[in-house]
Design an enzyme around this catalytic site. Structure first.
Site, PDB file in Angstrom:
ATOM      1  N   TYR A 128      13.034 -26.713  17.027  1.00  0.00           N
ATOM      2  CA  TYR A 128      11.675 -26.226  17.248  1.00  0.00           C
ATOM      3  C   TYR A 128      11.071 -25.878  15.898  1.00  0.00           C
ATOM      4  O   TYR A 128      11.377 -26.495  14.892  1.00  0.00           O
ATOM      5  CB  TYR A 128      11.674 -25.050  18.239  1.00  0.00           C
ATOM      6  CG  TYR A 128      10.294 -24.863  18.836  1.00  0.00           C
ATOM      7  CD1 TYR A 128       9.686 -25.916  19.527  1.00  0.00           C
ATOM      8  CD2 TYR A 128       9.588 -23.682  18.673  1.00  0.00           C
ATOM      9  CE1 TYR A 128       8.410 -25.781  20.038  1.00  0.00           C
ATOM     10  CE2 TYR A 128       8.315 -23.542  19.196  1.00  0.00           C
ATOM     11  CZ  TYR A 128       7.717 -24.590  19.879  1.00  0.00           C
ATOM     12  OH  TYR A 128       6.467 -24.461  20.372  1.00  0.00           O
ATOM     13  N   LYS A 199      10.677 -26.893  23.428  1.00  0.00           N
ATOM     14  CA  LYS A 199      10.564 -25.662  24.221  1.00  0.00           C
ATOM     15  C   LYS A 199      11.616 -25.637  25.319  1.00  0.00           C
ATOM     16  O   LYS A 199      12.282 -24.601  25.548  1.00  0.00           O
ATOM     17  CB  LYS A 199       9.167 -25.573  24.851  1.00  0.00           C
ATOM     18  CG  LYS A 199       8.056 -25.246  23.885  1.00  0.00           C
ATOM     19  CD  LYS A 199       7.983 -23.751  23.620  1.00  0.00           C
ATOM     20  CE  LYS A 199       6.769 -23.416  22.773  1.00  0.00           C
ATOM     21  NZ  LYS A 199       6.652 -21.975  22.493  1.00  0.00           N
TER      22      LYS A 199
END
Length: 534
Positions: A128, A199
């Site tokens: 991420y 996510k």
């Protein structure tokens, strides 16, 4: 140390109840004992949800027709981890590490999540932010294998049938983006798919959501990014973005299709530009189980940081309304963050009206302070003669406009007017502390609605996890390596809120501590026996 604080936080709210599934709700614990599959042979090896690589037992190789299709020596996960970690460490750049772990995820998800959980502090920034931003920009050039679903403008009228192309009957969490406002990079169109994938990897690793029950989605309504429109390798639709009613009818078709197939799924709206982000949230928040990560989850972790900072300064969290807060950013995330702070001030009862709470915040956009265009920056008493603000403020932004200060004054000048204290250091403030636990609590409780109280309680829970010694050092949150413990504390509290507010659909009965049920529901990346079931 953190574990004891998590337990204390849980016990402060815990009540004795147990969870059992009803209707179509899945038993979130059953996958930990055995896994049934109707696949055999190479289909098992090539399915990342089933594959164990070299770790298939002799019995599994026999019953799944794998003999001769994998190396003869059975190597358990510890040896596999040693191999992949050595190869990962040999990668020289963050992007090369991203490509390496993505390839691992595409062939063996159990091993991928074990590696990720065991090395969260190192790898969270790879899968991420910040590396995922570069991966999004280069998505069309580093593309290897499809993951998730794409709904494009050429699919209008077909979405209700398309959702059945997804092979999983059970979907707990969907992260969806239209790629219009990816991180701070702007419009990346279909390249934004890496954001939902990243996510959801954190939903699994930190929040314990089952890998087979997640779905990343891109709504490809086009792009206004000229560079992508003229790139022959770009994989998305090569036309300008839909807008206005065309845009909202497209999104609505998708929502209705998802709602029809997976009515219990949590939908997380991600990286939608302003004002679409707010308009979609307001339209669907009472229709489906959904929230906007940039508006609400980011608000929760920011509020948690402010509340923890009050504790670090020896103040009470109830003194929030006495603070003066400067927010740099007036888009969906900036306004969402401040609305969460306002909600907390109002809930604490230390302000008479919501308007009084708005007066505690100074908000700036890229042009400067949201102020009064009729006041000159040089003389507060003189009418300004300069040009109007390029973009007019909407109703939400106008709540934060300072009528007693000039419009568009700089951040430095705002801070000089507002500041009263000292600059302090802190550790990372990222919504990876908030959304995994939110998703866990909503999934376990099968909440039919995501309520404002869930975000407020998320913030309070996180704010109480750092120890007094950590607070003195400026450490407001536990380390990234402890995201799973944070998610357990948040998930338990969110689950409680769902029952307290009457939005939980799970069947509960007396007999067990709730956090034990939540913990038992969290996915653990371990190899379980595979059984062929035609």
């Amino acid at each position: 140390m953190l574990q004891s604080r998590v337990i204390a936080a849980l016990r402060s709210h815990a009540f004795r109840r147990s969870y059992s599934s009803i209707g179509v709700f899945p038993d979130l614990v059953k996958d930990k004992t055995v896994q049934l599959t109707n696949s055999r042979g190479v289909n098992v090896i090539h399915d990342p949800l089933l594959s164990k690589g070299t770790a298939f037992s002799i019995a599994e190789r026999e019953r799944l027709s794998l003999r001769g299709l994998v190396p003869p020596r059975c190597q358990e996960m510890d040896k596999q981890l040693a191999r992949v970690k050595a190869n990962l460490d040999a990668c020289e750049t963050p992007l090369s590490k991203f490509v390496f772990v993505t390839a691992l995820q595409d062939r063996n998800e159990t091993l991928f999540y074990r590696l990720l959980i065991d090395n969260l502090e190192e790898l969270a920034g790879i899968i991420y932010t910040p590396t995922v931003g570069l991966a999004c920009q280069r998505f069309h050039s580093i593309y290897r294998r499809s993951r998730g679903m794409y709904f494009s403008t050429q699919d209008r009228g077909a979405m209700s049938a398309m959702v059945y192309n997804w092979p999983q009957e059970e979907v707990d969490v969907i992260v969806v983006t239209d790629g219009s406002r990816v991180l701070g990079l702007g419009d990346l169109g279909a390249n934004g798919m890496q954001i939902p994938i990243g996510k959801l990897s954190l939903y699994v690793a930190a929040g314990g959501i089952r890998p087979k029950a997640i779905l990343p989605v891109v709504l490809d309504v086009g792009t206004n990014n000229e560079q992508l429109l003229h790139d022959p390798l770009y994989l998305g639709m090569g036309h300008p973005r839909l807008d206005n009613e065309d845009y909202y009818s497209f999104v609505d078709e998708w929502v209705q299709a998802v709602k029809a197939r997976w009515p219990n799924a949590l939908i997380q709206f991600e990286d939608f530009k302003y004002p679409h982000a707010y308009n979609l949230l307001n339209k669907y928040r009472d229709e489906v189980t959904c929230f906007n990560d940039d508006i609400q989850s980011t608000s929760a972790i920011t509020l948690a940081g402010i509340l923890a900072a009050l504790k670090a300064r020896g103040l009470q969290q109830e003194q929030l309304a006495e603070e003066r807060i400067v927010c740099v950013g007036a888009g969906s995330a900036g306004v969402g963050v401040c609305e969460g702070i306002i909600d907390c001030m109002v809930a604490q009862g230390r302000v008479r009206t919501r308007e009084e709470a708005y007066s505690k915040i100074w908000m700036l956009d890229q042009h400067g302070l949201l102020g009064n265009a009729a006041i000159s920056s040089n003389d507060p008493g003189r009418i300004a003669q300069g040009p109007d603000r390029p973009v007019k403020l909407d109703e939400r932004q106008r709540n934060y406009a300072k009528m007693d200060l000039p419009d568009r004054i700089s951040l430095e000048e705002v801070v000089e007017r507002v500041k009263n204290g000292q600059v302090c250091r802190t550790n990372q403030c990222n919504n990876s502390y908030s959304f995994p636990g939110l998703g866990l609590g909503i999934t376990v409780s099968r909440a039919t609605k995501v309520t404002p109280s869930m975000f407020l309680e998320t913030a309070k829970t996180i704010a109480n996890l750092a120890s007094p010694s950590q607070l003195k050092e400026g450490t407001l949150f536990p380390g990234v390596a402890q995201l799973r413990q944070v998610a357990l504390a948040v998930g338990t509290r969110v689950c409680e809120v769902a029952f307290e507010e009457g939005v939980a659909s799970s069947k509960l009965k007396e007999g067990e501590i709730l956090q034990e049920v939540v913990k038992a529901s969290m996915y653990e990346p371990e190899y379980v026996p595979l059984v062929y079931s035609p």
